[in-house]
Design an enzyme around this catalytic site. Sequence first.
Site, mmCIF file in Angstrom:
data_model
loop_
_atom_site.group_PDB
_atom_site.id
_atom_site.type_symbol
_atom_site.label_atom_id
_atom_site.label_comp_id
_atom_site.label_asym_id
_atom_site.label_seq_id
_atom_site.Cartn_x
_atom_site.Cartn_y
_atom_site.Cartn_z
ATOM 1 N N GLY A 210 0.729 -1.157 0.009
ATOM 2 C CA GLY A 210 0.027 -0.034 -0.262
ATOM 3 C C GLY A 210 0.669 1.423 0.006
ATOM 4 N N HIS A 211 0.070 2.433 -0.044
ATOM 5 C CA HIS A 211 0.840 3.642 -0.234
ATOM 6 C C HIS A 211 1.536 4.145 1.191
ATOM 7 C CE1 HIS A 211 -3.153 6.054 0.729
ATOM 8 N NE2 HIS A 211 -3.040 5.008 1.580
#
Lengths: 383, 383, 383
Positions: free
Chosen positions: A255-256
């Site tokens: 994920g970011h």
Amino acid sequence: MHHISLTIDELAALTAPVERAENADAPLPAAITGIAALDEARPSDLSFLGNIKYAPQVAATAAGVVLLPLGHPAKPRPGQIFLFVKDPSSALARVCDSIEQKLWPRPAPGIHPTAIIAGTATLGANVHIGPYVVIEDGATVGDNSVLEAHAYVGRSAVVGPDNWFKPRAALAEFCVTGARVKLFIGAVVGGDGFGFEPVKDPATGEVSHRKIPQIGNVVLEDDVEVGANATIDRARFATTRVGRGTKIDNLVQVGHNCRIGRHCFLVSQSGMAGSTILEDYVALAGQAGLAGHLRIGAGAQIGAQCGVMSDIPAGSRMLGSPAMPVKEALRVMAIQKQLPELIRRMKTLEERAAFIAEALAAAGYAPTTAGSAGSAGATAQPA
Amino acid sequence: MHHISLTIDELAALTAPVERAENADAPLPAAITGIAALDEARPSDLSFLGNIKYAPQVAATAAGVVLLPLGHPAKPRPGQIFLFVKDPSSALARVCDSIEQKLWPRPAPGIHPTAIIAGTATLGANVHIGPYVVIEDGATVGDNSVLEAHAYVGRSAVVGPDNWFKPRAALAEFCVTGARVKLFIGAVVGGDGFGFEPVKDPATGEVSHRKIPQIGNVVLEDDVEVGANATIDRARFATTRVGRGTKIDNLVQVGHNCRIGRHCFLVSQSGMAGSTILEDYVALAGQAGLAGHLRIGAGAQIGAQCGVMSDIPAGSRMLGSPAMPVKEALRVMAIQKQLPELIRRMKTLEERAAFIAEALAAAGYAPTTAGSAGSAGATAQPA
Amino acid sequence: MHHISLTIDELAALTAPVERAENADAPLPAAITGIAALDEARPSDLSFLGNIKYAPQVAATAAGVVLLPLGHPAKPRPGQIFLFVKDPSSALARVCDSIEQKLWPRPAPGIHPTAIIAGTATLGANVHIGPYVVIEDGATVGDNSVLEAHAYVGRSAVVGPDNWFKPRAALAEFCVTGARVKLFIGAVVGGDGFGFEPVKDPATGEVSHRKIPQIGNVVLEDDVEVGANATIDRARFATTRVGRGTKIDNLVQVGHNCRIGRHCFLVSQSGMAGSTILEDYVALAGQAGLAGHLRIGAGAQIGAQCGVMSDIPAGSRMLGSPAMPVKEALRVMAIQKQLPELIRRMKTLEERAAFIAEALAAAGYAPTTAGSAGSAGATAQPA
């Protein structure tokens, strides 16, 4: 495995046998065309005794050539060649390396005429750019890097030196790779992070999800590998970082804003929610999942299908969902299977307690406290 | 983050500070080239106090420029600029929006000469069609839509207006998107549903799986987003539908004939088997899995790695596999850790019951029923 | 479903109704343009009574045409046509087959001018090679095979006859497919296995992961299907094999050296670690995960999200993580919900045991063994 072929002389040169034994009562192989485990090998295969526990399989193997440790007592059957070496496993590794170099030679430098390379892009020396590759404005490709068919490099992205992008690998806008990075088929580095905020339409009152701009990038340090169809999201701002030497398997999601340390292992289908940190040498087994904003300590090992909802100390070995230390998880898993029996034992004790209380009451004993009597009465009923 | 750059004047214009403080004992930044959290920011970064709990970090931050709420007491250190604004978070959002528009401008209308567009396809006004895009017979692309490199639009598919397909996104035959739909790199909309029926070969008697034709399509309503390498299957017949405003993350699977309501969230690696219905505002957390033919009520929140095997009422919050209401699931998870202790307590009670029974027997008391005595006898043995 | 259209005569020809009833009090449909379940059908749709439990829906359905079993009592409403057939389900299947053949005709043989086919590659008769397909040196494509846009065939790979590669499917170097194999959009067959060994840098002492050469291939036997964005890794050496008729769904991972038997089912997001064996007719439900080096017996059914860490006997039905036989797993899952109640009952029993012991002590009874008394004393305290 029709695609492998090594003559016995080539094999001998690669494995440097100290001794050699062969049985010419049947025609000896002139070459091997495959490699296989002792119990699966055919006469055209090379096999090896890498682990002494498989020693019993040596006598029965059909392999044409077998790598054995020095002094191993086995005798070749007709048509078999035994090569006795110091370390069969490393000898095999040398054979495999040589085959790999033959079968996967570095593509010759050159740019396929169908590659579309923006005029503002910069290419290093000796790059190989395959058919239908697209390289956008301001992107850079380092020396000796290979981009195979259909690969994509977004605007201002930076591909380091000696990278190898397999077909259809994608490095999106502004993302950066170090040296010797490998992206496998379909890997996506730099997709948007999944970040939204609720907004209410003043007119209709309808609440919807407004995208939070994802303007950061992804940095893959030296020697990182990203597997087929794996996805690594760009940061909301700043950088999603994957540390030097970390290996990411197929279909993994990062994920970011995650920060992954050096030499980590992310096995297939594992996933990390946003902003989670892996320190160095962390291993995520298959299908493990990590919540967001966590810190996983150095060297922690997260088991298959583990569900991690809180920070994990360095060196821990975790299992289960929710994650527990492995020993505890295994004990709990074992006891869960005893639960039906536990319930039966509980019922029996309750019956027995009821009968005892009866006997005592008959003898004129009363509970010392209303509380315990009350609860006792309560539980004397079948549950 | 070399790719972000805003001068202090640009920052001020975007954030409209009510007050401003700076400390010129060291040279002040002329521009910022990145955005970072207070504890990670460098002198070239913009940072912000979005959540008051981070206030202690303000004094120590190395950020060159900091967005602070009006009246915050902190004083800038040498070389720092503080901008005091009504709402630092929304001020930051305006900065990010502006950066996003600079870094991801809508590509100019135009059709790359290498795009292959069937003669029977229809293109709207101001579309951008990138290199090596393929648009098949009878397909339509709406006004102002952007299809980046290697994107694919199948026969008779309909791309709505203002869509943005990132590189290599695919909308398969007969599928339809509404307005402002975004497909990220490698997303696949309209793969075949996974439906088979067993058939027996009359000759050999071998049973195999015969594909059930999957002749439906997928409809993505307005403002839907589909993440990198996510997959949404076409319906057996009729339509797999994703409602307006629903956001789907990377590597998510949506099976054939699913119907997803409006403004749902499907987080990375979650999956829905065929024919399952999500009402509006349902959220599936990471790696959650839903069996087929279920109905998940409006606003339900399905936790990470949750396994849902039955319908879920509107508004529920579920956790665990199999799924339980969150409170129940957390209680069960807590108690599972006590199971080894529970077993020990059970053994002790059984020992004690045996000793008591002995005492009573000695006193001449007999069980009132054979049943309870029998079971008592049974459990008096160590389990 | 605007893309389906069949006249009533075409429907009748396909379904061969034994009887037919219609109600012309309202205009009868001239054609159907969709297929839908009884409760979802519109007047333009064909519907059907495939399962008698839906019989009550027949009277209320809005479908313009309904397939009903012979002798079903229902009467058409104005504007409805009922077709009475021996077996509505198989009649519907014939309709769907015919629609599929119309909507997905085999693309005409031919090679798109933009396809890049190595001079050393071999193409069979009547192949269809789409735009921007890349076929590398020494590859072979069998007779009548279809490779759609952006498909990729690596060096020396062998595509069998009558294969159908959807857009962007990839068969990597040296991999082989049998007859009638289907790869869906984005499927990757032949990525590197995930195999590494630790090596220590003599200079710095830093331990890193050295890639073990992955020089084997993947063989997909006849009639195998691989779903969108699924990944199947090449063997370390030898072959990763998928047996005849096995169907693999979207986003599934198959590790290196796995051997999958015939007619298995791997449902979406399930995964197999390296060297695991599935015998024939094994089914993996969604998100199931298998550890490496296991053998799953013929016909075993592994439930959704199941975590398998040991061999599974033929014919087993497993559920849970770790996997248990379904019956046991369901019992354990049910009891887990009772755990809080179980704890309460345990406390009550302990209170009661304490009160009884008191009474007996007062009567001059002593425990027969110090052990049981001691532990009894210990557990008389609240836990």
